[in-house]
Design a protein around this motif. Structure first.
Motif, PDB file in Angstrom:
ATOM      1  N   CYS A   1     -12.128 -12.453 -26.228  1.00  0.00           N
ATOM      2  CA  CYS A   1     -12.282 -11.628 -25.031  1.00  0.00           C
ATOM      3  C   CYS A   1     -12.747 -12.454 -23.841  1.00  0.00           C
ATOM      4  O   CYS A   1     -11.950 -12.951 -23.076  1.00  0.00           O
ATOM      5  CB  CYS A   1     -13.242 -10.471 -25.321  1.00  0.00           C
TER       6      CYS A   1
ATOM      7  N   GLY B   1      -9.224 -13.223 -22.790  1.00  0.00           N
ATOM      8  CA  GLY B   1      -8.404 -12.381 -23.647  1.00  0.00           C
ATOM      9  C   GLY B   1      -7.635 -13.128 -24.717  1.00  0.00           C
ATOM     10  O   GLY B   1      -6.874 -12.531 -25.464  1.00  0.00           O
TER      11      GLY B   1
ATOM     12  N   LEU C   1      -7.882  -5.511 -20.484  1.00  0.00           N
ATOM     13  CA  LEU C   1      -8.042  -5.567 -21.937  1.00  0.00           C
ATOM     14  C   LEU C   1      -8.445  -4.198 -22.460  1.00  0.00           C
ATOM     15  O   LEU C   1      -9.232  -3.496 -21.817  1.00  0.00           O
ATOM     16  CB  LEU C   1      -9.111  -6.597 -22.319  1.00  0.00           C
TER      17      LEU C   1
END
Length: 118
Positions: A14, A70, A104
């Protein structure tokens, strides 16, 4: 021949929080003051507060972050990170906001929540 990949904590793929929020914390967390955070990755805010380099202005990207948003995002000082980072809650509203800002999806219930390695 099958390969067994270890499951990764969702934060490792992330990095949205490290690309969204200002990271500010007390000066006593710096290595020069007896703490763990490397001084060279920070700058002074005022007499008793410092900030991680890269988090003061837009676009935000903490200098301790390695990898792509991401894709693969790893904190190179994970074991030495500040209290601000230690106290950031995975799957919190702020986590969801940061992920949404970068397109995301929110963490999924089946995402593994294993401890992050340094």
């Amino acid at each position: 021949m099958s390969s067994c990949q270890p499951e990764l904590h969702p934060c490792v793929t992330c990095g949205a929080c490290c690309n969204t929020y200002r990271v500010e914390f007390p000066v006593y967390e710096l290595q020069s003051m007896g703490g763990d955070v490397p001084d060279e990755l920070t700058h002074a805010v005022n007499g008793n507060r410092v900030r991680m380099n890269g988090t003061a202005h837009f676009p935000v990207r903490c200098d301790a972050l390695i990898g792509g948003l991401g894709v693969e995002s790893i904190c190179r000082i994970y074991e030495q990170r500040s209290s601000t980072c230690r106290n950031f809650d995975y799957d919190s509203d702020r986590c969801h906001e940061a992920r949404a800002k970068h397109g995301l999806p929110p963490p999924q219930p089946n995402d593994p929540i294993l401890p992050l390695a340094a």
